[in-house]
Design an enzyme around this catalytic site. Structure first.
Site, PDB file in Angstrom:
ATOM      1  N   HIS A   1      67.273 -11.391 -25.661  1.00 29.05           N
ATOM      2  CA  HIS A   1      66.686 -10.214 -25.018  1.00 29.05           C
ATOM      3  C   HIS A   1      67.624  -9.013 -24.969  1.00 29.05           C
ATOM      4  O   HIS A   1      67.367  -8.050 -24.259  1.00 29.05           O
ATOM      5  CB  HIS A   1      66.148 -10.553 -23.623  1.00 29.05           C
ATOM      6  CG  HIS A   1      65.243 -11.748 -23.638  1.00 29.05           C
ATOM      7  ND1 HIS A   1      64.084 -11.765 -24.371  1.00 29.05           N
ATOM      8  CD2 HIS A   1      65.351 -12.979 -23.081  1.00 29.05           C
ATOM      9  CE1 HIS A   1      63.515 -12.962 -24.234  1.00 29.05           C
ATOM     10  NE2 HIS A   1      64.267 -13.720 -23.466  1.00 29.05           N
TER      11      HIS A   1
ATOM     12  N   ARG B   1      62.284   4.479 -17.441  1.00 31.39           N
ATOM     13  CA  ARG B   1      63.604   5.122 -17.513  1.00 31.39           C
ATOM     14  C   ARG B   1      63.869   5.609 -18.937  1.00 31.39           C
ATOM     15  O   ARG B   1      63.099   5.314 -19.860  1.00 31.39           O
ATOM     16  CB  ARG B   1      64.686   4.090 -17.146  1.00 31.39           C
ATOM     17  CG  ARG B   1      64.647   2.891 -18.098  1.00 31.39           C
ATOM     18  CD  ARG B   1      65.895   2.060 -18.110  1.00 31.39           C
ATOM     19  NE  ARG B   1      65.899   1.151 -19.247  1.00 31.39           N
ATOM     20  CZ  ARG B   1      65.277  -0.012 -19.304  1.00 31.39           C
ATOM     21  NH1 ARG B   1      64.583  -0.453 -18.269  1.00 31.39           N
ATOM     22  NH2 ARG B   1      65.331  -0.747 -20.399  1.00 31.39           N
TER      23      ARG B   1
HETATM   24  C1  MV4 Z   1      56.089 -12.970 -24.711  1.00 32.88           C
HETATM   25  C2  MV4 Z   1      56.356 -13.607 -25.948  1.00 32.88           C
HETATM   26  C3  MV4 Z   1      55.328 -14.301 -26.540  1.00 32.88           C
HETATM   27  N1  MV4 Z   1      54.133 -14.375 -25.943  1.00 32.88           N
HETATM   28  N2  MV4 Z   1      54.860 -13.076 -24.162  1.00 32.88           N
HETATM   29  C4  MV4 Z   1      60.530 -11.476 -23.842  1.00 32.88           C
HETATM   30  C5  MV4 Z   1      60.993 -10.323 -23.033  1.00 32.88           C
HETATM   31  C6  MV4 Z   1      59.861  -9.923 -22.180  1.00 32.88           C
HETATM   32  N3  MV4 Z   1      59.759  -8.502 -22.169  1.00 32.88           N
HETATM   33  C7  MV4 Z   1      58.667 -10.566 -22.778  1.00 32.88           C
HETATM   34  N4  MV4 Z   1      59.116 -11.445 -23.821  1.00 32.88           N
HETATM   35  C8  MV4 Z   1      58.246 -12.157 -24.575  1.00 32.88           C
HETATM   36  N5  MV4 Z   1      57.014 -12.274 -24.063  1.00 32.88           N
HETATM   37  C9  MV4 Z   1      53.918 -13.763 -24.779  1.00 32.88           C
HETATM   38  N6  MV4 Z   1      52.715 -13.856 -24.210  1.00 32.88           N
HETATM   39  C10 MV4 Z   1      57.614 -13.487 -26.496  1.00 32.88           C
HETATM   40  C11 MV4 Z   1      58.575 -12.767 -25.804  1.00 32.88           C
HETATM   41  C12 MV4 Z   1      59.841 -12.679 -26.454  1.00 32.88           C
HETATM   42  C13 MV4 Z   1      60.320 -11.456 -26.935  1.00 32.88           C
HETATM   43  C14 MV4 Z   1      59.612 -10.277 -26.778  1.00 32.88           C
HETATM   44  C15 MV4 Z   1      60.106  -9.079 -27.241  1.00 32.88           C
HETATM   45  C16 MV4 Z   1      61.323  -9.057 -27.897  1.00 32.88           C
HETATM   46  C17 MV4 Z   1      62.048 -10.198 -28.058  1.00 32.88           C
HETATM   47  C18 MV4 Z   1      61.562 -11.416 -27.580  1.00 32.88           C
HETATM   48  C19 MV4 Z   1      62.296 -12.585 -27.754  1.00 32.88           C
HETATM   49  C20 MV4 Z   1      61.830 -13.767 -27.285  1.00 32.88           C
HETATM   50  C21 MV4 Z   1      60.600 -13.819 -26.618  1.00 32.88           C
END
Ligand code: MV4
Length: 511
Positions: A243, A300
């Site tokens: 992240h 932000r």
């Molecule tokens: C998710 C996802 C897959 N499916 N939600 C990670 C950070 C947070 N902002 C939300 N995240 C994710 N939510 C669903 N329903 C996968 C991630 C995620 C991810 C998202 C954006 C950028 C990098 C990521 C790395 C791992 C998991």
């Protein structure tokens, strides 16, 4: 005309932050003729932002909880210095609704959104509800908090496995659980709720369908206090690790004009749905079929904002200040265009070969890259010791090119010029990213670093080393012939042998 419509000029800004972003904000203030006030902790007496500011105030000991996060200290310093506004930068107090409210109560202009907008978007369940009402697509899932185990199982059966359990007060990846099997639901629901309670003091969780191998595409928006919102297009942020974003670029290689304009409209609708004002970012996840879903809003200025500035040609900090003063946006959506391509690399003091362990310390030598299409937002100098108390971002290297290919080649050139000794940095790792086939083809998602780990960590031979090796080979070849031509009736002397080795060493001393 309501109070929000009043024009309140800003003459002096306190920057409640440190590092590169504090300097970034002060640079724009100086261009606008606005005086700057720095605040600094005990660990930041020698920091560059203190030197750059018109005046600087000590606000407490090194731990940020007692300095950069101390609301009373910062408000008190704003009053003492006569600052009429506070810019929070990113991190620290930037998304703290209590701080935004305190500024309002104290008659200090907060350069950022209202406490109500921050609260609305900070609570992910309420944000999801607002987005659904505004017609913005969200990931299929629950609209209310889930507490009961039987209810969770019923909901998950409807949504379909796999799913993610997420903390309503979370964000940025904290307090999430991925559920693959029905048998795991009960225990993962329990652990997600208890982690959320510990981390955020709120155990509310919701459930979303899991989007496999997603892309992270975010949209920059600006909203003024007169009901106008524009978007400044997207940033592709899928190159991330745990992240933490590592490389960002715009335009996204994945989007096409049709999807881009639909997403931009959704981003503007999302901002309007929470009566937003200021600069903000709407985060979407997108699958390979280009289905996109609202994830969360960052209320932000973001670390990666310079790539948008470069491609759209707008100083986002300047617009933030004008919006805070109550001025209407100086452009309409149709005035904004994407020009060329921009990439940002985060230069971080960490050991990429040792699980990216932070590696603060003293910078013994630094040479920063310059030249056409290169911007380096930094705050360090030779002899500076990076404190252990804060995040280890040294600088951001931002390049522009007419095409994506040109931007990548320019980034490789700039990274090759960038020399830092004394602390380990991500520079070499970033060079490998620029050389990787998946990045160069533009076909990558959030699994990029994991998938390319072997390539990115291989102590591969870079182009510079190939040049050097070629030079050594040529030199050796020449010497062999030279020596051979002389071997007529005598063998080379020991003295000559030593001389040969010394010359090679001299030639290769720089590698
Ligand atoms: C998710 C996802 C897959 N499916 N939600 C990670 C950070 C947070 N902002 C939300 N995240 C994710 N939510 C669903 N329903 C996968 C991630 C995620 C991810 C998202 C954006 C950028 C990098 C990521 C790395 C791992 C998991």
């Amino acid at each position: 005309m309501g109070k929000a419509m009043e024009h309140k000029p800003i003459r002096k800004v306190l920057i409640a932050n440190r590092g590169e972003i504090a300097i970034r904000i002060m640079r724009t203030c100086r261009e606008m003729g606005i005086r700057t006030v720095a605040v600094f902790s005990e660990a930041d007496r020698t920091a560059m932002h203190v030197r750059y500011a018109d005046e600087a105030y000590h606000i407490g000991p090194a731990p940020s909880s007692e300095s950069y996060l101390n609301i009373d200290k910062i408000i008190g310093t704003a009053k003492k210095s006569g600052a009429d506004a506070i810019h929070p930068g990113y991190g620290f107090l930037s998304e703290n609704a209590t701080f935004s409210r305190r500024c309002r109560e104290e008659g200090i202009t907060f350069i950022g959104p209202s406490p109500e907008s921050i609260e609305m978007m900070g609570d992910k369940i309420s944000a999801r509800k607002r987005m659904i009402a505004a017609g913005v697509p969200v990931v299929p899932g629950t609209t209310d908090r889930v507490t009961d185990e039987a209810e969770a199982i019923r909901q998950i059966k409807e949504i379909g496995l796999p799913v993610m359990i997420k903390a309503s007060a979370g964000g940025g990846g904290r307090g999430m659980r991925l559920v693959h099997k029905e048998s795991e639901i009960a225990s993962l629901l329990r652990s997600a709720r208890s982690e959320a309670k510990t981390a955020f003091g709120d155990d509310a969780v919701y459930i979303e369908k899991y989007v496999d191998s997603p892309h992270h595409v975010e949209f920059q928006i600006l909203s003024d206090k007169h009901g106008n919102t524009v978007h400044l297009f997207e940033r592709e942020c899928s190159v991330q690790r745990r992240h933490q974003k590592v490389v960002e670029e715009t335009p996204s290689p994945l989007l096409n004009p049709e999807v881009r304009s639909r997403m931009g409209e959704c981003a503007a609708a999302a901002a309007n749905a929470c009566n937003y004002s200021g600069a903000g970012t709407i985060e979407f996840i997108m699958d390979d079929q280009r289905n996109f879903y609202f994830l969360e809003m960052n209320t932000r200025l973001q670390v990666e904002h310079p790539i948008t500035e470069r491609v759209v040609g707008v100083d986002l900090v300047k617009e933030q200040i004008h919006i805070a003063e109550g001025k209407p946006l100086p452009f309409k959506q149709e005035d904004l265009k994407q020009n060329g391509h921009s990439i940002e690399c985060r230069i971080i003091a960490e050991d990429t070969d040792n699980n990216f362990m932070p590696n603060p310390g003293t910078i013994t030598h630094i040479t920063e890259p310059f030249g056409f299409g290169v911007r380096c937002d930094s705050y360090v100098y030779e002899g500076y010791t990076i404190p252990i108390h804060y995040d280890s971002l040294i600088s951001k290297l931002i390049v522009w090119g007419r095409t994506r290919e040109e931007a990548i080649e320019r980034m490789r050139r700039a990274l090759s010029e960038y020399k830092i000794t004394g602390v380990k940095t991500t520079i070499r790792f970033l060079e490998r990213i620029m050389e990787s086939e998946d990045f160069r083809s533009g076909k990558y998602n959030t699994h990029f670093i994991e998938k390319n780990s072997a390539f990115l960590h291989a102590d591969g031979i870079c182009e510079k080393q190939i040049e050097d090796i070629a030079m050594i080979a040529t030199f050796a070849e020449y010497y062999t012939r030279f020596e051979e031509s002389k071997i007529t009736n005598s063998t080379p002397s020991v003295k000559k042998e030593t001389n040969w080795k010394r010359q090679i060493r001299k030639f290769t001393s720089r590698i």
